[in-house]
Design a protein around this motif. Sequence first.
Motif, PDB file in Angstrom:
ATOM      1  N   PRO A  70      10.913   2.667  13.341  1.00  0.00           N
ATOM      2  CA  PRO A  70      12.334   2.425  13.024  1.00  0.00           C
ATOM      3  C   PRO A  70      12.684   0.948  12.870  1.00  0.00           C
ATOM      4  N   ALA A  71      11.974   0.063  13.577  1.00  0.00           N
ATOM      5  CA  ALA A  71      12.287  -1.369  13.498  1.00  0.00           C
ATOM      6  C   ALA A  71      12.077  -1.937  12.103  1.00  0.00           C
ATOM      7  N   TYR A  72      11.216  -1.300  11.306  1.00  0.00           N
ATOM      8  CA  TYR A  72      10.841  -1.881  10.013  1.00  0.00           C
ATOM      9  C   TYR A  72      11.427  -1.109   8.831  1.00  0.00           C
ATOM     10  N   LEU A  73      12.168  -0.063   9.114  1.00  0.00           N
ATOM     11  CA  LEU A  73      12.833   0.659   8.034  1.00  0.00           C
ATOM     12  C   LEU A  73      13.907  -0.235   7.429  1.00  0.00           C
ATOM     13  N   GLY A  74      13.861  -0.399   6.136  1.00  0.00           N
ATOM     14  CA  GLY A  74      14.827  -1.257   5.460  1.00  0.00           C
ATOM     15  C   GLY A  74      14.425  -2.714   5.394  1.00  0.00           C
ATOM     16  N   ARG A  75      13.318  -3.081   6.042  1.00  0.00           N
ATOM     17  CA  ARG A  75      12.826  -4.451   5.971  1.00  0.00           C
ATOM     18  C   ARG A  75      12.033  -4.671   4.682  1.00  0.00           C
ATOM     19  N   GLU A  76      12.007  -5.921   4.244  1.00  0.00           N
ATOM     20  CA  GLU A  76      11.267  -6.221   3.024  1.00  0.00           C
ATOM     21  C   GLU A  76       9.788  -6.421   3.343  1.00  0.00           C
ATOM     22  N   PHE A  77       8.943  -5.625   2.690  1.00  0.00           N
ATOM     23  CA  PHE A  77       7.496  -5.799   2.807  1.00  0.00           C
ATOM     24  C   PHE A  77       6.844  -5.194   1.578  1.00  0.00           C
ATOM     25  N   ARG A  78       5.553  -5.478   1.423  1.00  0.00           N
ATOM     26  CA  ARG A  78       4.777  -4.899   0.330  1.00  0.00           C
ATOM     27  C   ARG A  78       3.568  -4.185   0.921  1.00  0.00           C
ATOM     28  N   VAL A  79       3.183  -3.084   0.307  1.00  0.00           N
ATOM     29  CA  VAL A  79       2.001  -2.334   0.729  1.00  0.00           C
ATOM     30  C   VAL A  79       0.944  -2.434  -0.352  1.00  0.00           C
ATOM     31  N   SER A  80      -0.256  -2.815   0.056  1.00  0.00           N
ATOM     32  CA  SER A  80      -1.375  -2.893  -0.881  1.00  0.00           C
ATOM     33  C   SER A  80      -2.222  -1.638  -0.738  1.00  0.00           C
ATOM     34  N   GLY A  81      -2.310  -0.870  -1.815  1.00  0.00           N
ATOM     35  CA  GLY A  81      -3.082   0.371  -1.770  1.00  0.00           C
ATOM     36  C   GLY A  81      -2.369   1.438  -0.956  1.00  0.00           C
ATOM     37  N   GLU A  82      -3.148   2.342  -0.390  1.00  0.00           N
ATOM     38  CA  GLU A  82      -2.618   3.407   0.454  1.00  0.00           C
ATOM     39  C   GLU A  82      -2.866   3.068   1.919  1.00  0.00           C
TER      40      GLU A  82
END
Length: 439
Positions: free
Chosen positions: A386-398
């Motif tokens: 829940p702490a990171y929902l809505g935070r800006e980040f990028r995911v590389s791959g799966e």
Amino acid sequence: MSDESAETRARILELVHDYDKTKRQDVVFRPGITPIWPSGAVLDENDRAALVEAALEMRIAAGAYSRKFESAFARTLGLRKAHLTNSGSSANLLALSALMSPALEDSRLRPGDEVITVAAGFPTTVNPILQCGLTPVFVDVELGTYNTTVQRVADAIGPRTRAIMIAHALGNPFEVAEVAELAAERDMFFVEDNCDGVGSTYRGTQTGGFGDLSTVSFYPAHHITSGEGGCVLTDNLVLARQVESLRDWGRDCWCEPGETDTCRKRFSYKLGDLPYGYDHKYIFSHVGYNLKTTDLQAALALSQLGKLHDFSAARRRNWRQLRAGLDGAKALLLPEPTPDSDPSWFGFALTVREEAPFTRQDMVNFLEERQIGTRLLFAGNLTRQPAYLGREFRVSGELTNCDVITERTFWIGVYPGITEEMTAYMVSSVQEFLARWDG
């Protein structure tokens, strides 16, 4: 110190050792009744005496003990500088903040720059990235080692990627030499989170010495403890200076508390828009913090440091006993050290295979009922927290394996307070649980 004071001090410390003996009764392990904690501090009479000795000297702030420990710990890890902090979390914040210092000029990190990190781990490796206005780039890990690979890190690099910040999973080194080489080739900073890995080696070199900066935690769960506490280490004197300034309110002055005019020009500076001669003790070059520790904590850490080798040996012994005892358990994926590494293990990870006839919760409930402490692999997939929902980040791959960890992985203890008898009981308990589901 007068002869009378020295004699009184010696008597007090002798009484402390005697007191410890009265408190330290032999504990008989009673299977199923005596709790087996997954982690914890192992303290002895010398640790108790070290705290009392520092208290007798009224070491209520950072001072001689802190400096002595910083020097000894830097030597232990083969590095030039170590700066004590009040926690491992603060150490991570200081390390990343130092890379944003204006003193680094054009090479410094800036808000919006990307930092590659692992999605499955403890939040305080990732939190400083967000707290500094940077963007996390999450990569997946391998099951078994629970570490990412240099290839995954390389694949995650984008136009705005400027740094890498990764922790050694449960004391198991990731491909840290290769990651360091990649960072150097791409002109990126590398922060090595060594909070769970003190005493581990990769290709014969101690972890904590590969990054531009490395961090350590001295929380009671870790390899040595100061109660609360942490440390930032580096071979780079420029980075060390930024860490020190940020830790110490952001001040420009490098005098230790209680010292004055170390630079011999305290009233001869002209910095910022301040008038010439403004007291250097009150010139601030960073928007900093007060994240120092105390000499009481440093005294305990210094006592603990002498036991690091034996503590690491006990962790390896307990891990090997668990690994041998559970070998062949078809329903479980057992942990493996990263090739070319010798981990000083933080914990023993178990992943329930997808085809197993039971769930992780079934197994955890069974072990906990038998007083065997369990822990999940920290936050699991951080992007689902829940702490990171809505935070800006990028995911590389799966993040497939991070999801597996979230659903099916947990760990049990190997810390030095666990005896061979306790470890044998853990092995037999897991075997008993598996037998209930066999066939």
